[in-house]
Scaffold this active site. Structure first.
Site: not given
Ligand code: BV8
Length: 234
Positions: A92, A110, A118, A177
């Site tokens: 991701q 992602h 483009c 992660g």
């Molecule tokens: C889509 C780009 C179809 C930007 C990103 C309701 C229910 C279900 C789904 C949805 C909903 N409402 C809307 C949706 C769909 C939506 C979604 O899921 N929303 C969520 C918020 C509810 N999804 C979408 O829109 C996706 N597309 O569904 O297409 C569609 C088409 C048209 C219309 C509707 C739907 C697109 C999703 C992609 C979005 N873009 N990023 C950027 O990256 O700058 S998402 C963003 O979150 C990043 O990509 C990131 O990778 C991703 C997930 O986050 P994590 O990587 O998990 O990071 P986070 O900080 O959250 O967690 C870190 C973890 O690491 C923690 O658990 C922590 O404890 C752990 N950690 C920390 N340090 C360590 C560690 N673990 C081990 N060792 C360590 N040292």
């Protein structure tokens, strides 16, 4: 758990890059605490104010270019090079740390910060420098249509054909992660499990996907993942 696997699929999130000094998204000092996610990572935000979104990602680039892979990234490469199985990485993350760790079979669902697409002709170009609404497409020569090749909320994911095939045939699915809150990536473990994979979660804390994992290995991935790979390579 089996003593031998044929097809291992990793799903990595921002947590695997945390020990390389890159901010994660949803913790206290996360990226999005400084910006509302609606302002920078949605297709509406891009259409409303492309330069604001370009600027957000342009500013991130110098830090990403400096970041180096940590022992968690390198452990996956070591597994790919020494374990007799197909090992794929669905990430991701938009950073290039898996590439810098010389991993292969990397699928950026992602998108990637070092690419722009483009919106006029679909050409994808490498962009290690700044991208703005003035950037001209090298293919169709139209300007103001280059978008970061990053999947915003509301956009479909990339590489989903490969991902579907991997989730149907994996016999080991390893999440590293990720908080498991962004779909459809957060649902991948369910699919892998449904098709018979063993499932393991590497995180610092239990996540919302708890139920679907056979095993939870808590701790910093930079410590826990190398140990896990050592055991697999025994
Ligand atoms: C889509 C780009 C179809 C930007 C990103 C309701 C229910 C279900 C789904 C949805 C909903 N409402 C809307 C949706 C769909 C939506 C979604 O899921 N929303 C969520 C918020 C509810 N999804 C979408 O829109 C996706 N597309 O569904 O297409 C569609 C088409 C048209 C219309 C509707 C739907 C697109 C999703 C992609 C979005 N873009 N990023 C950027 O990256 O700058 S998402 C963003 O979150 C990043 O990509 C990131 O990778 C991703 C997930 O986050 P994590 O990587 O998990 O990071 P986070 O900080 O959250 O967690 C870190 C973890 O690491 C923690 O658990 C922590 O404890 C752990 N950690 C920390 N340090 C360590 C560690 N673990 C081990 N060792 C360590 N040292």
């Amino acid at each position: 758990m089996r003593d031998r696997y044929r097809k291992i699929v990793f799903l990595t999130g921002a947590g695997i890059s945390a020990e390389s000094g890159l901010a994660t998204f949803r913790q206290e000092n996360g990226l999005w605490n400084n910006h509302r996610v609606e302002d920078v990572a949605t297709i509406e935000a891009y259409e409303k104010n492309p330069d604001y979104v370009h600027n957000f990602y342009n500013q991130m680039k110098p830090e990403l270019w400096k970041a180096q892979p940590n022992p968690a990234h390198l452990a996956i490469t070591r597994l790919q090079q020494n374990y007799p199985a197909e090992v794929h990485i669905i990430t991701q993350n938009i950073d290039t740390l898996h590439e810098k760790a010389n991993s292969k079979n990397i699928h950026h669902i992602h998108g990637q910060i070092n690419q722009a697409v483009c919106l006029n002709c679909g050409q994808i170009m490498e962009t290690w420098g700044e991208v703005t609404s003035e950037t001209v497409c090298p293919q169709c020569h139209v300007s103001s249509m280059m978008k970061p090749n990053i999947v915003f909320f509301g956009e479909n994911l990339l590489c989903m054909d490969i991902v579907d095939e991997l989730l149907h045939h994996a016999d080991l699915f390893i999440s590293v992660g990720t908080s498991g809150v962004v779909f459809p990536a957060a649902g991948f473990v369910q699919t892998a499990k449904y098709y018979g994979a063993d499932t393991i979660e590497f995180n610092m804390e239990p996540t919302s996907n708890n139920f679907y994992f056979d095993k939870h290995i808590m701790g910093k991935a930079g410590l826990t993942l190398p140990r896990f790979v050592d055991d697999l390579l025994q």
